[in-house]
Scaffold this active site. Structure first.
Site, mmCIF file in Angstrom:
data_model
loop_
_atom_site.group_PDB
_atom_site.id
_atom_site.type_symbol
_atom_site.label_atom_id
_atom_site.label_comp_id
_atom_site.label_asym_id
_atom_site.label_seq_id
_atom_site.Cartn_x
_atom_site.Cartn_y
_atom_site.Cartn_z
ATOM 1 N N GLY A 1 19.761 -42.360 21.785
ATOM 2 C CA GLY A 1 21.168 -42.071 21.613
ATOM 3 C C GLY A 1 21.744 -41.159 22.672
ATOM 4 N N ASN B 1 21.103 -45.936 11.567
ATOM 5 C CA ASN B 1 20.134 -46.744 12.330
ATOM 6 C C ASN B 1 18.771 -46.803 11.653
ATOM 7 O OD1 ASN B 1 22.056 -47.036 14.396
ATOM 8 N ND2 ASN B 1 21.455 -45.087 15.300
ATOM 9 N N GLU C 1 8.832 -42.174 23.046
ATOM 10 C CA GLU C 1 8.775 -43.590 22.684
ATOM 11 C C GLU C 1 9.730 -44.416 23.525
ATOM 12 O OE1 GLU C 1 9.761 -43.642 18.491
ATOM 13 O OE2 GLU C 1 11.802 -44.169 19.011
ATOM 14 N N GLY D 1 14.553 -38.263 21.668
ATOM 15 C CA GLY D 1 14.978 -39.368 20.811
ATOM 16 C C GLY D 1 16.014 -40.253 21.465
#
Ligand code: COA
Length: 497
Positions: free
Chosen positions: A265, A378, A288, A263
């Site tokens: 961050g 977010n 992604e 992910g």
């Protein structure tokens, strides 16, 4: 001029300033912009729209791939240009507008936006604004550092505005694989069975007659703002590596693991960096977004290939990446986000999904989006696409936030993005809880002892003891379930003094 960038000569007369292109917008329109986690976003039109809004009311529904760079989201929100926003953002100013209710934010699984547009569940895109490396001889668009929802926006929009970014090297041509699923319900299976496989075209095909404007820009993507690894994220990474080594030893996967997703961050990036200290080789990524950690793993040979929808890097890594694009040409593919995140493919490939929680509860429900249960951080992004459908769903978090005033392990998650059914493994700097095959009553003590901060463990144990007295499959003391969050609001800490 720009012949290598605008290869269809009849489009040359569409070149104009961003201000002139901004005159095409009307109040109330739905706009689809390129851009995904600060990569590949339009650079000039957002600023021109802010100017345009000073002259006449302009309230838009803005769809993107994910978050924009260059403070565009904040600038447009502050100018009142953004009335509705989906499917993801990560901008402090826009976040404030969302949390005051001035901007309506629709927090969506990133694989779903294009599907909802295609099926008419969302209002059609009026204007698409797309950053491109170049326009080909037949009018197809070559994206820059992200694909996101660009292909779907471009195919649906009545008018398309293309920003040709001279700072994006022409050598990016060939990195993209554009495949757009057919309409339902007769859709054929998406023919992708391995992370690097190419199933589409290298550019987005559209009817050039819909290209209404071409704007020339020359500025880089905003660099990633992920912070470097620290003591806690190093410890989290070590727990994850030890766990995955155990999976290999148990024969559940080979030494190259299963395709990895990581992910956005600071924490996910740091955990992925930790894999460079592992003995795993020839790993693959089907994710992604590729952050610095993915490029480091490709460089060290830990990672063989990587598929994603965007590449978001710090300035130094970006410079090195762009200077050495040929090294990555056969190892990286950029896809539309509905393909990078597609449940069908995530399930087929057996992804190891690694995402970050703001908080999780003693039964394994995860909150990734809502601070204190109410305020948007977010958005869920692609975490749900991967967590629900992957083979292994791992959530990581530091055990406390705000210098210990907040415990990330709580009796009851104040908002749930990922239910206990979608979560296999929880990790903090203190340890790892493997929840597979465990009932809620078995999960609670494991999560508390493995993941809870020692300062909070006595409180967590006391809660469980009281809850068990009331019985149930998933015991709770409903009157107390959110007392920790209420205490933080009241006293500035979740800790009982
Ligand atoms: N309550 C309140 N605030 C919390 C918190 C909690 N339980 N846990 C963390 N925070 C705060 C941190 O203090 C930090 O605040 P700051 O920005 O004021 O310093 C902020 O949240 C971000 O935390 P950080 O530790 O820097 O982690 P991160 O950069 O890795 O981001 C998420 C963590 C959860 C915000 C981020 O991963 C995210 O938005 N996830 C959802 C989307 C997603 O998973 N997408 C991935 C699919 S590819």
């Amino acid at each position: 001029m720009y012949e290598d960038r605008i290869r269809l000569a009849t489009l040359m007369d569409k070149v104009m300033t961003a201000d002139r292109a901004a005159a095409l917008f009307r109040d109330g329109m739905t706009v689809g912009m390129s851009g995904f986690t600060r990569a590949g976003d339009a650079k000039a039109l957002p600023l021109a729209l802010v100017e345009r809004a000073r002259r006449a009311p302009l309230h838009l529904t803005l769809l993107t791939g994910a978050s924009l760079g260059n403070d565009s989201d904040g600038l447009m929100a502050n100018a009142g240009v953004v009335a509705r926003r989906m499917p993801f953002q990560a901008d402090a100013a826009l976040r404030r507008k969302i949390n005051t209710g001035e901007v309506m934010f629709i927090d969506q699984h990133l694989s779903e936006t294009a599907e909802q547009l295609r099926s008419g569940d969302l209002k059609a895109v009026d204007i698409a604004v797309i950053e491109a490396v170049a326009i080909t001889e037949d009018g197809s668009i070559i994206p820059t550092m992200s694909v996101g929802n660009t292909a779907s926006f471009a195919q649906q929009a009545a008018q398309v505005i293309i920003e040709i970014n001279l700072a994006a090297p022409l050598a990016l041509e060939g990195f993209h694989d554009i495949y757009v699923p057919q309409a339902r319900p007769e859709r054929a299976p998406i023919p992708l069975t391995s992370p690097l496989q190419r199933i589409g075209a290298t550019a987005i095909a559209i009817d050039p007659a819909r290209i209404a404007a071409i704007v020339i820009t020359d500025s880089a993507d905003s660099p990633s703002n992920a912070l470097p690894p620290d003591t806690e994220t190093d410890a989290i990474a070590r727990h994850v590596v030890t766990f995955l080594e155990g999976e290999v030893a148990a024969g559940r996967m080979g030494p190259q693991l299963l395709p990895l997703q990581a992910g956005i961050g600071t924490i996910a990036n740091a955990v992925l960096h930790g894999l460079s200290a592992s003995s795993f080789r020839d790993m693959t990524m089907y994710s992604e977004v590729l952050q610095d950690s993915a490029i480091a793993l490709l460089d060290s040979g830990h990672l063989a290939v990587a598929s994603a929808s965007s590449i978001t890097l710090t300035a130094a890594t970006h410079e090195r990446f762009i200077a050495n694009l040929e090294q990555y040409r056969d190892r990286i593919v950029l896809r539309p986000q509905e393909i990078s995140n597609h449940p069908e493919i995530v399930r087929r490939l057996g992804i190891i999904a690694l995402n970050t929680a703001l908080e999780f509860d003693i039964y394994g429900n995860v909150n990734s989006t809502h601070v204190g249960g109410t305020h948007m951080m977010n958005g869920i992004g692609g975490s749900g696409d991967f967590a629900r459908n992957g083979q292994l769903s791992i959530f990581v978090s530091k055990s406390v936030a705000k210098d210990g005033a907040i415990s990330s392990v709580v009796p009851f998650a104040a908002h749930v993005d990922h239910t206990e059914h979608d979560v296999d493994v929880l990790v903090t700097e203190w340890g790892l809880a493997d929840l597979r095959g465990l009932a809620p009553r078995e999960r609670a003590p494991l999560i508390i002892e493995q993941c809870g901060h020692p300062d909070y463990r006595p409180q967590l144990r006391a809660y469980v003891e009281q809850a068990l007295a009331g019985g149930g499959q998933t015991p709770h003391v409903l009157e107390q379930a959110l007392a920790w969050h209420a205490r933080y609001k009241r006293e500035g800490t979740m800790l009982v003094k």
